[in-house]
Structures are given as structure tokens and as C-alpha cells.
Design an enzyme around this catalytic site. Structure first.
Site, PDB file in Angstrom:
ATOM      1  N   GLY A 198       0.788  -1.230   0.000  1.00 41.95           N
ATOM      2  CA  GLY A 198       0.000   0.000   0.000  1.00 41.95           C
ATOM      3  C   GLY A 198       0.816   1.273   0.000  1.00 41.95           C
ATOM      4  O   GLY A 198       0.337   2.323   0.442  1.00 41.95           O
ATOM      5  N   ASN A 221       1.477   2.963  -2.582  1.00 42.25           N
ATOM      6  CA  ASN A 221       0.752   3.881  -3.477  1.00 42.25           C
ATOM      7  C   ASN A 221      -0.483   4.459  -2.803  1.00 42.25           C
ATOM      8  O   ASN A 221      -0.820   5.628  -3.008  1.00 42.25           O
ATOM      9  CB  ASN A 221       0.380   3.171  -4.778  1.00 42.25           C
ATOM     10  CG  ASN A 221       1.550   3.116  -5.742  1.00 42.25           C
ATOM     11  OD1 ASN A 221       1.931   4.118  -6.323  1.00 42.25           O
ATOM     12  ND2 ASN A 221       2.148   1.953  -5.880  1.00 42.25           N
ATOM     13  N   ARG A 263     -14.999 -14.319 -10.263  1.00 47.55           N
ATOM     14  CA  ARG A 263     -14.483 -12.945 -10.253  1.00 47.55           C
ATOM     15  C   ARG A 263     -15.623 -11.935 -10.218  1.00 47.55           C
ATOM     16  O   ARG A 263     -15.553 -10.900  -9.549  1.00 47.55           O
ATOM     17  CB  ARG A 263     -13.644 -12.683 -11.510  1.00 47.55           C
ATOM     18  CG  ARG A 263     -12.346 -13.443 -11.538  1.00 47.55           C
ATOM     19  CD  ARG A 263     -11.498 -13.019 -12.747  1.00 47.55           C
ATOM     20  NE  ARG A 263     -10.424 -13.958 -12.978  1.00 47.55           N
ATOM     21  CZ  ARG A 263      -9.301 -14.030 -12.272  1.00 47.55           C
ATOM     22  NH1 ARG A 263      -9.090 -13.200 -11.284  1.00 47.55           N
ATOM     23  NH2 ARG A 263      -8.378 -14.929 -12.558  1.00 47.55           N
ATOM     24  N   MET A 275      -4.009  -6.813  -7.290  1.00 40.26           N
ATOM     25  CA  MET A 275      -3.474  -7.913  -8.079  1.00 40.26           C
ATOM     26  C   MET A 275      -4.571  -8.906  -8.458  1.00 40.26           C
ATOM     27  O   MET A 275      -4.378 -10.126  -8.377  1.00 40.26           O
ATOM     28  CB  MET A 275      -2.340  -8.595  -7.306  1.00 40.26           C
ATOM     29  CG  MET A 275      -1.244  -7.640  -6.868  1.00 40.26           C
ATOM     30  SD  MET A 275      -0.567  -6.620  -8.191  1.00 40.26           S
ATOM     31  CE  MET A 275       0.602  -7.760  -8.889  1.00 40.26           C
ATOM     32  N   ARG A 276      -5.714  -8.394  -8.846  1.00 45.17           N
ATOM     33  CA  ARG A 276      -6.818  -9.230  -9.316  1.00 45.17           C
ATOM     34  C   ARG A 276      -7.231  -8.760 -10.709  1.00 45.17           C
ATOM     35  O   ARG A 276      -7.163  -7.553 -11.004  1.00 45.17           O
ATOM     36  CB  ARG A 276      -8.048  -9.115  -8.396  1.00 45.17           C
ATOM     37  CG  ARG A 276      -7.813  -9.445  -6.949  1.00 45.17           C
ATOM     38  CD  ARG A 276      -7.369 -10.865  -6.690  1.00 45.17           C
ATOM     39  NE  ARG A 276      -8.259 -11.867  -7.249  1.00 45.17           N
ATOM     40  CZ  ARG A 276      -7.914 -13.141  -7.433  1.00 45.17           C
ATOM     41  NH1 ARG A 276      -6.701 -13.563  -7.129  1.00 45.17           N
ATOM     42  NH2 ARG A 276      -8.761 -14.005  -7.930  1.00 45.17           N
ATOM     43  N   HIS A 325       0.870   0.567 -12.899  1.00 48.19           N
ATOM     44  CA  HIS A 325       1.599  -0.657 -13.242  1.00 48.19           C
ATOM     45  C   HIS A 325       3.095  -0.338 -13.338  1.00 48.19           C
ATOM     46  O   HIS A 325       3.469   0.687 -13.919  1.00 48.19           O
ATOM     47  CB  HIS A 325       1.083  -1.218 -14.574  1.00 48.19           C
ATOM     48  CG  HIS A 325       1.711  -2.519 -14.946  1.00 48.19           C
ATOM     49  ND1 HIS A 325       1.422  -3.704 -14.305  1.00 48.19           N
ATOM     50  CD2 HIS A 325       2.667  -2.810 -15.868  1.00 48.19           C
ATOM     51  CE1 HIS A 325       2.144  -4.676 -14.817  1.00 48.19           C
ATOM     52  NE2 HIS A 325       2.905  -4.159 -15.774  1.00 48.19           N
ATOM     53  N   VAL A 333      -5.830  -6.936 -19.324  1.00 53.61           N
ATOM     54  CA  VAL A 333      -5.005  -6.636 -18.138  1.00 53.61           C
ATOM     55  C   VAL A 333      -3.892  -5.635 -18.474  1.00 53.61           C
ATOM     56  O   VAL A 333      -3.212  -5.760 -19.480  1.00 53.61           O
ATOM     57  CB  VAL A 333      -4.376  -7.944 -17.594  1.00 53.61           C
ATOM     58  CG1 VAL A 333      -3.365  -7.647 -16.500  1.00 53.61           C
ATOM     59  CG2 VAL A 333      -5.466  -8.870 -17.073  1.00 53.61           C
ATOM     60  N   ASP A 334      -3.734  -4.632 -17.620  1.00 58.35           N
ATOM     61  CA  ASP A 334      -2.684  -3.629 -17.744  1.00 58.35           C
ATOM     62  C   ASP A 334      -2.665  -2.971 -19.123  1.00 58.35           C
ATOM     63  O   ASP A 334      -1.605  -2.761 -19.729  1.00 58.35           O
ATOM     64  CB  ASP A 334      -1.299  -4.240 -17.406  1.00 58.35           C
ATOM     65  CG  ASP A 334      -1.234  -4.709 -15.969  1.00 58.35           C
ATOM     66  OD1 ASP A 334      -1.827  -4.048 -15.094  1.00 58.35           O
ATOM     67  OD2 ASP A 334      -0.606  -5.749 -15.705  1.00 58.35           O
ATOM     68  N   GLU A 344       6.124   5.985  -9.174  1.00 57.71           N
ATOM     69  CA  GLU A 344       4.690   5.651  -9.063  1.00 57.71           C
ATOM     70  C   GLU A 344       4.017   6.620  -8.105  1.00 57.71           C
ATOM     71  O   GLU A 344       2.915   7.110  -8.371  1.00 57.71           O
ATOM     72  CB  GLU A 344       4.515   4.215  -8.537  1.00 57.71           C
ATOM     73  CG  GLU A 344       4.930   3.146  -9.504  1.00 57.71           C
ATOM     74  CD  GLU A 344       4.565   1.738  -9.028  1.00 57.71           C
ATOM     75  OE1 GLU A 344       4.460   0.854  -9.886  1.00 57.71           O
ATOM     76  OE2 GLU A 344       4.382   1.521  -7.818  1.00 57.71           O
TER      77      GLU A 344
HETATM   78  C1  GAR Z   1       3.119  -1.385  -7.426  1.00 59.46           C
HETATM   79  O1  GAR Z   1       4.436  -1.369  -7.891  1.00 59.46           O
HETATM   80  C2  GAR Z   1       2.143  -1.464  -8.589  1.00 59.46           C
HETATM   81  O2  GAR Z   1       2.605  -0.820  -9.724  1.00 59.46           O
HETATM   82  C3  GAR Z   1       2.035  -2.946  -8.791  1.00 59.46           C
HETATM   83  O3  GAR Z   1       1.989  -3.463  -7.488  1.00 59.46           O
HETATM   84  C4  GAR Z   1       2.811  -2.655  -6.641  1.00 59.46           C
HETATM   85  C5  GAR Z   1       2.046  -2.358  -5.369  1.00 59.46           C
HETATM   86  O4  GAR Z   1       2.872  -1.665  -4.468  1.00 59.46           O
HETATM   87  N1  GAR Z   1       0.864  -3.268  -9.561  1.00 59.46           N
HETATM   88  C6  GAR Z   1       0.846  -4.198 -10.518  1.00 59.46           C
HETATM   89  O5  GAR Z   1       1.782  -4.901 -10.776  1.00 59.46           O
HETATM   90  C7  GAR Z   1      -0.479  -4.310 -11.260  1.00 59.46           C
HETATM   91  N2  GAR Z   1      -0.344  -5.081 -12.433  1.00 59.46           N
HETATM   92  P1  GAR Z   1       2.252  -0.939  -3.202  1.00 59.46           P
HETATM   93  O6  GAR Z   1       1.368  -1.968  -2.510  1.00 59.46           O
HETATM   94  O7  GAR Z   1       3.441  -0.581  -2.359  1.00 59.46           O
HETATM   95  O8  GAR Z   1       1.461   0.263  -3.658  1.00 59.46           O
END
Ligand code: GAR
Length: 216
Positions: A36, A38, A89, A114-115, A133, A168-169, A198
Site C-alpha cells: 500500500g 501507493n 471474479r 493484483m486481481r 503498473h 489486463v494492464d 509511481e
Molecule cells: C506497485 O508497484 C504497482 O505498480 C504494482 O503493485 C505494486 C504495489 O505496491 N501493480 C501491478 O503490478 C499491477 N499489475 P504498493 O502496494 O506498495 O502500492
């Protein structure tokens, strides 16, 4: 070659200027699966006054993850919707939508969610789901993006904030930031460098998406 003491500043495209103002503040719902950082960056941008928004609710899917602690510290409601307890889902997404609507959410931010999401969520929040991403999309979608980038031997890596769509993405790109890859990089060191960016682009991308929606 070791990493220079002062890492060259990342390139952000388009450049991030002062963020637009929103009155009333944007009502955000954040979906997260892990640490978390982000989520924390969005909350920090709001506290700083850079992003005029309110996180109405955090939804997370893995019991005991750090993002739930972060939400508790910030006094943000956090709801665990464990995907393991849903048959399909779509069932999970229906519960997500219900929870988001209950909290008056207008914009959904997948901050390390991540779903795979379904039309149930994407139709309820049409063009209002933002994803972050850790690659310069369309390169390296899916899981292990950082490892994919290292395996490919790219010399520049980065991150992308975009409007989510069914694939996805992928989906319209809002902002990207590029960082150098150094020969000694490990997945952890490169991910850390990417995450700094990010945290910069995600709050800005939320504001940009809302501004663009207002202009439509
Ligand atoms: C981040 O780097 C985000 O870009 C990635 O998960 C991480 C979560 O970090 N997301 C993906 O890979 C989505 N396809 P965080 O929990 O520290 O925010």
C-alpha cells in the site's frame, strides 16, 4: 558500474504541473492487495493539498496486509473482501461495486490490486477506474513486470498510470515515468526506484483523469 550517488531525475511524460482543483473534492475508492505504498502516496498528496480528493474507502483482498494498517493509522475505512471467499471474479466485483457505491465513490484507483477485474466493475465505473503498473506499458503487462524488464535487459524502465479496461494492464495512458536500469540492479532495487515515480505520477494521474472527464 555502480549507481551514481545522485540518480538522474526520472522523465515524466507529460510533465506534471500543478494539479487542477476540484470542488467538491474527488471521492476515491482505493483497491489494494499488499503493502500500500501507493495508497499512502495518494493519502499524502491529499494531506499536502496537492490532490483535492478524499479516500472514502480502501478495499483489500489479502488478510493482514500492510495497507490495512496504513488505512487504520489514517482513519480511512478499510474493508476486507477476500477473493478466496467468492466463487467467481464477477461475484467479488459485485461486492466491490456495492461497497464503493455505499461509500459514495466516484473514482476507483487500483493501487497494487493484483486481481483481474471484470465488466461488473468496469461498467459500473465506466472510464473511472485508474490503474498503476510498474512498467512502461505496453511493455511487460501482467505479474512480475520488474523481473520481466530485467530479464529483457532493458536499459530504461518505469511505470504507467492508465484508465483500466478489460485487457489486463492496458487502456488509455494518463502518465508515465521512466527511470534508468543499472547493471547491478536486483528486482528489489529497480522496483524501489520505479516506486518513487509511481508515488509521483499516481496522484497526478487521478487529477488528470478527472480533469479530462470534466472536459468531455
Ligand atoms: C506497485 O508497484 C504497482 O505498480 C504494482 O503493485 C505494486 C504495489 O505496491 N501493480 C501491478 O503490478 C499491477 N499489475 P504498493 O502496494 O506498495 O502500492
Amino acid at each position: 558500474m555502480t549507481e551514481p550517488a545522485a540518480t538522474p531525475s526520472a522523465i515524466v511524460s507529460p510533465p506534471v504541473a500543478a494539479l487542477p482543483k476540484f470542488d467538491p473534492p474527488l471521492a476515491l475508492g482505493v483497491l489494494a492487495s499488499g503493502s500500500g505504498s501507493n495508497f499512502a502516496a495518494i493519502a499524502q498528496a491529499i494531506t499536502n493539498g496537492g490532490l483535492q480528493a478524499e479516500i472514502r474507502v480502501l478495499i483489500y483482498n489479502n488478510p493482514g496486509v500492510k495497507v490495512a494498517e496504513r488505512a487504520a493509522e489514517l482513519g480511512i475505512p478499510a474493508i476486507l473482501l477476500n477473493h478466496r471467499h467468492f466463487r467467481q471474479r464477477e461475484d467479488l466485483d459485485r461486492e466491490i461495486v456495492r461497497t464503493l457505491q455505499q461509500h459514495g465513490v466516484e473514482w476507483v484507483v487500483m493501487a497494487g490490486w493484483m486481481r483481474i477485474v471484470t465488466p461488473v466493475l468496469l461498467d459500473a465505473y465506466d472510464q473511472r477506474v485508474i490503474n498503476i503498473h510498474p512498467s512502461l506499458l505496453p511493455s511487460f503487462p501482467g505479474i512480475h513486470a520488474i523481473e520481466q524488464a530485467l530479464a529483457a535487459g532493458v536499459k530504461i524502465a518505469g511505470c504507467t498510470a492508465h484508465i483500466a479496461c478489460l485487457k489486463v494492464d492496458s487502456g488509455p495512458i494518463l502518465l508515465q515515468a521512466a527511470v534508468p536500469v543499472f547493471p547491478a540492479d536486483t528486482p528489489a532495487s529497480l522496483h524501489a526506484r520505479v516506486q518513487v515515480q509511481e508515488h509521483r505520477i499516481l496522484p497526478a494521474a487521478i487529477a488528470l483523469a478527472a480533469q479530462q472527464a470534466g472536459q468531455r
